[in-house]
Write an enzyme that holds these catalytic residues in place. Structure first.
Site, PDB file in Angstrom:
ATOM      1  CG  HIS A  12       6.327  33.564   9.209  1.00  0.00           C
ATOM      2  ND1 HIS A  12       5.165  34.043   8.463  1.00  0.00           N
ATOM      3  CD2 HIS A  12       7.417  33.813   8.530  1.00  0.00           C
ATOM      4  CE1 HIS A  12       5.693  34.757   7.297  1.00  0.00           C
ATOM      5  NE2 HIS A  12       6.857  34.469   7.212  1.00  0.00           N
ATOM      6  CG  HIS A  43      12.013  34.072   8.706  1.00  0.00           C
ATOM      7  ND1 HIS A  43      11.866  33.182   7.613  1.00  0.00           N
ATOM      8  CD2 HIS A  43      11.013  35.078   8.472  1.00  0.00           C
ATOM      9  CE1 HIS A  43      11.102  33.546   6.739  1.00  0.00           C
ATOM     10  NE2 HIS A  43      10.500  34.647   7.223  1.00  0.00           N
TER      11      HIS A  43
HETATM   12  P1  AMP Z   1       8.087  35.134   4.176  1.00  0.00           P
HETATM   13  O1  AMP Z   1       8.730  35.489   3.009  1.00  0.00           O
HETATM   14  O2  AMP Z   1       8.736  36.008   5.641  1.00  0.00           O
HETATM   15  O3  AMP Z   1       6.703  35.165   4.371  1.00  0.00           O
HETATM   16  O4  AMP Z   1       8.569  33.756   4.757  1.00  0.00           O
HETATM   17  C1  AMP Z   1       7.800  32.467   4.419  1.00  0.00           C
HETATM   18  C2  AMP Z   1       8.521  31.237   4.622  1.00  0.00           C
HETATM   19  O5  AMP Z   1       7.841  30.464   4.514  1.00  0.00           O
HETATM   20  C3  AMP Z   1       9.737  31.216   3.359  1.00  0.00           C
HETATM   21  O6  AMP Z   1      11.044  31.312   4.161  1.00  0.00           O
HETATM   22  C4  AMP Z   1       9.507  29.767   2.912  1.00  0.00           C
HETATM   23  O7  AMP Z   1      10.561  29.353   2.519  1.00  0.00           O
HETATM   24  C5  AMP Z   1       8.434  29.235   3.835  1.00  0.00           C
HETATM   25  N1  AMP Z   1       7.668  28.213   3.492  1.00  0.00           N
HETATM   26  C6  AMP Z   1       6.801  28.316   2.515  1.00  0.00           C
HETATM   27  N2  AMP Z   1       5.811  27.182   2.550  1.00  0.00           N
HETATM   28  C7  AMP Z   1       6.570  26.497   3.524  1.00  0.00           C
HETATM   29  C8  AMP Z   1       6.304  24.806   3.758  1.00  0.00           C
HETATM   30  N3  AMP Z   1       5.243  24.438   3.115  1.00  0.00           N
HETATM   31  N4  AMP Z   1       6.927  24.535   4.919  1.00  0.00           N
HETATM   32  C9  AMP Z   1       7.902  25.195   5.495  1.00  0.00           C
HETATM   33  N5  AMP Z   1       8.211  26.386   5.259  1.00  0.00           N
HETATM   34  C10 AMP Z   1       7.705  26.907   4.227  1.00  0.00           C
END
Ligand code: AMP
Ligand code: ZN
Length: 150
Positions: free
Chosen positions: A111, A113
């Protein structure tokens, strides 16, 4: 090295959160989708409007993404960033991807951000530069990287 497009991607883990969001099994606040990707709002935003761009197919992280997919995701992330400027009044945007637990990746599905920044938000990056102790380190590391470029 980029995975050639002809090599099938490894099977997605059955419990992958973002695969479930991509399929609609878990709801999300959707911004955009096309045949390859989905954009939705991060549930734990660093700032207002923090969005995530994911591929619909399971890819663990950026170092494992086929180049055409990575390019497409970055194209979409750029458009999301422009929308954050146009619609939310962002004055700056960070586009970030974490690869691996040590780099802060908590969801092992690629993903980007897309994080808008505003003059009055309280968000600060904990980004502390540490100069190399010896000036020779930078060229030595540059040579090591140059020799290892896939
Ligand atoms: P990372 O730490 O780079 O893997 O980012 C994962 C991101 O996913 C974090 O910013 C979380 O807030 C986000 N996240 C986790 N669960 C969900 C969800 N169900 N819907 C939207 N975002 C999510
Ligand atoms: Zn997945």
């Amino acid at each position: 090295m980029n995975t050639p497009d002809s090599v099938p991607a490894p099977a997605a883990p059955a419990d992958c959160l973002f695969c479930k969001i991509a399929s609609g099994a878990i709801p999300s606040a959707k911004v955009f989708e096309d045949d390859q990707c989905l954009v939705f709002m991060d549930i734990g935003p660093l700032t207002h409007g923090h969005a995530l761009v994911i591929p619909k197919q399971h890819v663990r992280a950026i170092t494992e993404a086929p180049l055409d997919l990575a390019s497409h995701l970055l194209d979409i992330a750029q458009r999301v960033a422009r929308a954050q400027v146009a619609a939310l009044g962002a004055k700056g945007v960070n586009i970030v991807t974490n690869d691996g637990e040590l780099a802060g990746q908590t969801v092992p599905h690629l993903h980007f951000h897309v994080i808008p920044q505003y003059p009055d938000d309280q968000h600060v990056w904990n980004w502390e530069p540490h100069p190399y102790a010896d000036p020779v380190h930078a060229p030595v590391l540059a040579a090591a990287l140059a020799g290892a470029m896939p």
